[in-house]
Motif scaffolding. Structure first.
Motif, PDB file in Angstrom:
ATOM      1  N   LEU A 226       9.322   7.014  -3.064  1.00 31.08           N
ATOM      2  CA  LEU A 226       8.333   6.012  -2.685  1.00 31.08           C
ATOM      3  C   LEU A 226       6.939   6.324  -3.227  1.00 31.08           C
ATOM      4  N   LEU A 227       6.836   7.347  -4.051  1.00 30.22           N
ATOM      5  CA  LEU A 227       5.522   7.721  -4.589  1.00 30.22           C
ATOM      6  C   LEU A 227       4.925   6.596  -5.436  1.00 30.22           C
ATOM      7  N   ASP A 228       5.782   5.854  -6.137  1.00 27.93           N
ATOM      8  CA  ASP A 228       5.294   4.747  -6.972  1.00 27.93           C
ATOM      9  C   ASP A 228       5.221   3.433  -6.204  1.00 27.93           C
TER      10      ASP A 228
ATOM     11  N   GLY B 192      -1.649  -7.646  -2.886  1.00 26.11           N
ATOM     12  CA  GLY B 192      -2.197  -6.514  -2.152  1.00 26.11           C
ATOM     13  C   GLY B 192      -2.726  -5.409  -3.038  1.00 26.11           C
ATOM     14  N   GLY B 193      -1.944  -5.024  -4.045  1.00 28.07           N
ATOM     15  CA  GLY B 193      -2.371  -3.954  -4.944  1.00 28.07           C
ATOM     16  C   GLY B 193      -3.617  -4.324  -5.718  1.00 28.07           C
ATOM     17  N   MET B 194      -3.658  -5.561  -6.186  1.00 38.64           N
ATOM     18  CA  MET B 194      -4.826  -6.029  -6.923  1.00 38.64           C
ATOM     19  C   MET B 194      -6.068  -6.030  -6.030  1.00 38.64           C
TER      20      MET B 194
ATOM     21  N   THR C 221       0.813  -1.225   0.000  1.00 37.18           N
ATOM     22  CA  THR C 221       0.000   0.000   0.000  1.00 37.18           C
ATOM     23  C   THR C 221       0.844   1.272   0.000  1.00 37.18           C
ATOM     24  N   ILE C 222       2.162   1.156   0.121  1.00 33.79           N
ATOM     25  CA  ILE C 222       3.024   2.343   0.114  1.00 33.79           C
ATOM     26  C   ILE C 222       2.927   3.027  -1.242  1.00 33.79           C
TER      27      ILE C 222
ATOM     28  N   GLY D  17       2.326   6.251   3.409  1.00 34.91           N
ATOM     29  CA  GLY D  17       3.533   5.536   3.807  1.00 34.91           C
ATOM     30  C   GLY D  17       4.809   5.937   3.106  1.00 34.91           C
ATOM     31  N   THR D  18       4.873   7.124   2.535  1.00 36.71           N
ATOM     32  CA  THR D  18       6.072   7.529   1.802  1.00 36.71           C
ATOM     33  C   THR D  18       7.097   8.234   2.688  1.00 36.71           C
TER      34      THR D  18
END
Length: 507
Positions: free
Chosen positions: A200-202, A446-448, A182-183, A193-194
């Motif tokens: 860490l934006l991506d 997680g992203g999915m 989720t970062i 979480g950046t």
């Protein structure tokens, strides 16, 4: 069913197009080479060689790229087995039992098992495509965001099955993986979480994190040892051992068919693919086994399940590409680009108007699998000598390659830092009994899961009753509970049946 007239026309087309066969062996070797190098991937290999297909006819061009796809499917198993480094995300479960076999000196047998499982898995995937390509499009169209969300949750719940010691530790490790995923920016455009870092934006790059959790943490564990296999008598590579492994895999047709079928079905779902297929097949094999406690310790059945599923998922993803014109993953996205280069659009209309080409592609890919059996034996014979290298030499070399490869993937220091950081986290997790694999599963899905949850909430307006009107979602939920509840209930009864430790008497 099969269109007999189009099938015969496809055979004639392949017989009259010698270039379609000349491009296959180089494609297999390229796929094996890229798949066996951690940090590189099948999609990278296909993208690198995509421009070369501009100068080919359509059929040879697609067969060349699918040969890279087929070779890379097994190539990723080589570092997973030999070094506990999944060459691709689809080889994660391959390392669970493949690497323990290598540590026992059974590396050649493990590679032989992986090769046969990969070959037969590919054949199963394309056989299913052969019989279902004309009707599968209607089924795939019924999968919406709620169904995809359940499938993603299913992937996360495999954590409990993959963990031997403690379900709670498995869930905790999986949640850690989801939190890491989720970062960065969310699907809703929120930054999380950046810690104020633009790098860490991506989010956390998945492949460097995967290399860190599996490879770097294992390298830290190997410090102080001289060889991967301590006994010099076991560091022998021979065709006899490779053939022994191949025979061992071929003697378990039911396991090969089950893994191959699961991989093909899951691979047909867009956005899921081999990364989930190999984990799902591994978990199922473990649940059905009479000796589940041996999984993760070098059980050949776990290796067979994982490799047959990740290879058959190629055929499943081709179903989506040909039937709907939708790429099921990164590899088929490159294939879609090759379609566009030749002014061809996949989908129901393409299947209806060009059935001979569709069948030619399927038959050609089945022939590729058989050729992989021959090319792969020579390739794994050379790869088997890895266990003879001194760890004093191998550890720094592999670590440098992992760091350099991660830098090449991200183009900045985020990649190398991710490898080192996740390597340390993975080493600590191994030390205190938390399954690293569970964290990787959470990271992969997680992203999915988050994306499909957002889309499901948008469609339903936040009303959970929306699920009651989706029978496929309810069926998937029921299957999810059936696959997880026996493990949870069994764990509870086992804990209750275990007597508490007797108190120590003072000396």
């Amino acid at each position: 069913m099969i269109n007999a007239e189009a099938f015969h026309a496809a055979l004639s087309l392949l017989g009259n197009t010698p270039a379609a066969w000349l491009v296959v062996p180089p494609g297999l070797i390229i796929g094996l080479f890229f798949g066996s190098i951690p940090g590189l991937s099948i999609s990278i290999a296909m993208a690198v060689f995509l421009p070369a297909t501009l100068y080919m006819d359509f059929l040879p061009a697609i067969l060349f790229l699918t040969a890279i796809f087929t070779g890379g499917g097994f190539g990723g198993a080589i570092p997973a087995i030999m070094l506990n480094i999944p060459g691709t995300s689809s080889s994660v479960a391959t390392a669970f039992d493949g690497y323990p076999m290598a540590r026992r000196g059974e590396h050649a047998q493990a590679l032989g098992i992986g090769l046969v499982a990969s070959v037969l898995g590919t054949l199963v995937g394309y056989l299913l495509l052969l019989f279902t390509v004309q009707s599968i499009s209607q089924w795939v169209l019924r999968l919406g965001p709620t169904e995809m969300l359940v499938i993603a949750i299913w992937g996360v719940t495999l954590i409990a099955v993959l963990n031997d010691a403690s379900i709670s530790k498995g869930i905790a490790a999986g949640i850690l993986g989801i939190l890491i995923s989720t970062i960065g920016y969310s699907d809703a455009g929120q930054m999380r979480g950046t810690f104020g870092s633009m790098y860490l934006l991506d989010g956390i790059p998945v492949i460097p994190a995967l290399i860190g959790f599996f490879a770097a943490s294992e390298l830290f564990n190997l410090i102080g040892k001289r060889y991967i296999v301590d006994d010099s008598s076991l560091r022998v590579v021979s065709f006899r051992h490779i053939l022994s492994g191949m025979s061992q895999a071929a003697s378990k047709p039911f396991q090969l068919l089950r893994g191959g079928s699961m991989g093909a079905v899951i691979g047909a779902i867009p956005g899921v693919g081999a990364s989930i297929a190999n984990l799902a097949a591994y978990a199922t094999a473990k649940q059905r086994s009479k000796e589940p406690e041996t999984f993760g310790k070098g059980n050949p059945s776990g290796l067979i399940a994982a490799e047959s599923a990740n290879s058959s998922s190629e055929g499943g993803s081709m179903i989506t590409l040909l039937a709907l014109g939708i790429p099921g993953g990164a590899g088929t996205a490159v294939l879609l680009g090759a379609f566009a280069l030749h002014n061809v659009t996949g989908g129901p209309r393409f299947i209806r108007e060009n059935p001979d080409i569709v069948y030619a592609l399927i038959i050609g890919n089945m022939a590729q699998a058989i050729l992989l059996l021959m090319v792969g034996v020579g390739f794994i014979f050379l790869a088997g000598y890895i266990v003879k290298l001194s760890l004093k030499l191998m550890i720094p070399i592999v670590m440098v390659l992992a760091v350099v490869g991660s830098y090449a993937i991200t183009g900045n220091m985020v990649g190398p830092i991710t490898v080192v950081a996740t390597g340390i986290i993975g080493w600590l997790m191994r030390r205190y009994g938390f399954p690293v694999a569970a964290t990787v599963v959470g990271l992969l899905v997680g992203g999915m899961a988050e994306g499909e949850l957002v889309r499901s909430m948008q469609i339903s307006g936040g009303n959970l009753g929306f699920i009651a009107d989706r029978p496929i979602t309810l069926a998937l939920l029921a299957l999810l509970l059936l696959s997880v509840l026996p493990r949870v209930i069994g764990s509870v009864f086992k804990r209750r049946a275990t007597p508490p430790p007797s108190p120590r008497t003072p000396s």
